[in-house]
Design a protein around this motif. Structure first.
Motif, short mmCIF file in Angstrom:
data_model
loop_
_atom_site.label_atom_id
_atom_site.label_comp_id
_atom_site.label_asym_id
_atom_site.label_seq_id
_atom_site.Cartn_x
_atom_site.Cartn_y
_atom_site.Cartn_z
N PRO A 46 -3.34 -6.13 -50.46
CA PRO A 46 -2.80 -7.39 -51.00
C PRO A 46 -3.17 -8.57 -50.11
O PRO A 46 -3.34 -8.44 -48.90
CB PRO A 46 -1.29 -7.17 -51.00
CG PRO A 46 -1.03 -5.90 -50.27
CD PRO A 46 -2.33 -5.19 -50.07
N LEU A 47 -3.32 -9.72 -50.77
CA LEU A 47 -3.63 -10.93 -50.01
C LEU A 47 -2.40 -11.40 -49.25
O LEU A 47 -1.27 -11.24 -49.74
CB LEU A 47 -4.06 -12.05 -50.96
CG LEU A 47 -5.40 -11.92 -51.64
CD1 LEU A 47 -5.58 -13.03 -52.65
CD2 LEU A 47 -6.52 -11.97 -50.62
N PRO A 48 -2.61 -12.01 -48.10
CA PRO A 48 -1.45 -12.58 -47.40
C PRO A 48 -0.80 -13.66 -48.28
O PRO A 48 -1.46 -14.34 -49.06
CB PRO A 48 -2.07 -13.21 -46.15
CG PRO A 48 -3.37 -12.50 -45.97
CD PRO A 48 -3.83 -12.13 -47.33
N ARG A 49 0.51 -13.79 -48.16
CA ARG A 49 1.27 -14.71 -49.00
C ARG A 49 0.74 -16.14 -48.92
O ARG A 49 0.65 -16.84 -49.93
CB ARG A 49 2.74 -14.68 -48.60
CG ARG A 49 3.61 -15.50 -49.49
CD ARG A 49 5.08 -15.37 -49.08
NE ARG A 49 5.90 -16.13 -49.97
CZ ARG A 49 6.54 -15.61 -51.01
NH1 ARG A 49 6.45 -14.34 -51.27
NH2 ARG A 49 7.27 -16.37 -51.80
N ALA A 50 0.34 -16.59 -47.74
CA ALA A 50 -0.16 -17.97 -47.58
C ALA A 50 -1.43 -18.18 -48.41
O ALA A 50 -1.58 -19.22 -49.05
CB ALA A 50 -0.44 -18.26 -46.11
N LEU A 51 -2.31 -17.20 -48.43
CA LEU A 51 -3.53 -17.34 -49.23
C LEU A 51 -3.22 -17.35 -50.72
O LEU A 51 -3.82 -18.11 -51.49
CB LEU A 51 -4.50 -16.20 -48.91
CG LEU A 51 -5.22 -16.28 -47.57
CD1 LEU A 51 -6.09 -15.05 -47.38
CD2 LEU A 51 -6.08 -17.53 -47.50
N THR A 52 -2.27 -16.53 -51.12
CA THR A 52 -1.87 -16.49 -52.52
C THR A 52 -1.29 -17.83 -52.95
O THR A 52 -1.64 -18.38 -53.99
CB THR A 52 -0.85 -15.36 -52.77
OG1 THR A 52 -1.42 -14.12 -52.32
CG2 THR A 52 -0.48 -15.25 -54.24
N GLU A 53 -0.38 -18.35 -52.14
CA GLU A 53 0.24 -19.66 -52.46
C GLU A 53 -0.80 -20.76 -52.49
O GLU A 53 -0.76 -21.64 -53.35
CB GLU A 53 1.34 -19.96 -51.47
CG GLU A 53 2.55 -19.05 -51.65
CD GLU A 53 3.60 -19.25 -50.57
OE1 GLU A 53 3.37 -20.05 -49.63
OE2 GLU A 53 4.65 -18.61 -50.69
N GLU A 54 -1.75 -20.73 -51.56
CA GLU A 54 -2.80 -21.75 -51.53
C GLU A 54 -3.66 -21.66 -52.77
O GLU A 54 -4.02 -22.68 -53.38
CB GLU A 54 -3.66 -21.57 -50.28
CG GLU A 54 -4.75 -22.61 -50.13
CD GLU A 54 -5.60 -22.42 -48.89
OE1 GLU A 54 -6.76 -22.84 -48.91
OE2 GLU A 54 -5.11 -21.80 -47.93
N ALA A 55 -3.98 -20.45 -53.19
CA ALA A 55 -4.80 -20.27 -54.39
C ALA A 55 -4.07 -20.77 -55.63
O ALA A 55 -4.69 -21.32 -56.55
CB ALA A 55 -5.17 -18.80 -54.55
N LEU A 56 -2.76 -20.57 -55.68
CA LEU A 56 -1.99 -21.00 -56.85
C LEU A 56 -1.83 -22.52 -56.91
O LEU A 56 -1.61 -23.07 -57.99
CB LEU A 56 -0.61 -20.34 -56.83
CG LEU A 56 -0.62 -18.82 -57.08
CD1 LEU A 56 0.79 -18.26 -56.89
CD2 LEU A 56 -1.13 -18.51 -58.47
#
Length: 58
Positions: A46-56
Motif C-alpha cells: 500500500p502507498l503511504p497515506r501522505a502520498l495517497t492524500e497528495e494524489a487525491l
C-alpha cells in the motif's frame, strides 16, 4: 494448429454432436491451455497515506 485451436475445434465438434461430457472436457482443456497466457497477479504494497492524500488533492 495451436493446442488452444485444437481443443476449441474438438469442443465445437463435441457440441455439434450433442456430447456434453466431451464438450465439457474440451472446455476444461481450453482453459488449461490458456492458463499460461493469463497475466500473473502482482501484490503491491500500500502507498503511504501522505502520498495517497497528495494524489487525491491533484
Amino acid at each position: 494448429m495451436t493446442p488452444i485451436e485444437t481443443h476449441l475445434a474438438a469442443f465445437r465438434e463435441a457440441a455439434l454432436r450433442g456430447d456434453e461430457d466431451a464438450a465439457a472436457e474440451e472446455a476444461r482443456a481450453v482453459t488449461r491451455a490458456m492458463a499460461p497466457l493469463r497475466p500473473l497477479r502482482v501484490s503491491l504494497t500500500p502507498l503511504p497515506r501522505a502520498l495517497t492524500e497528495e494524489a487525491l488533492t491533484c
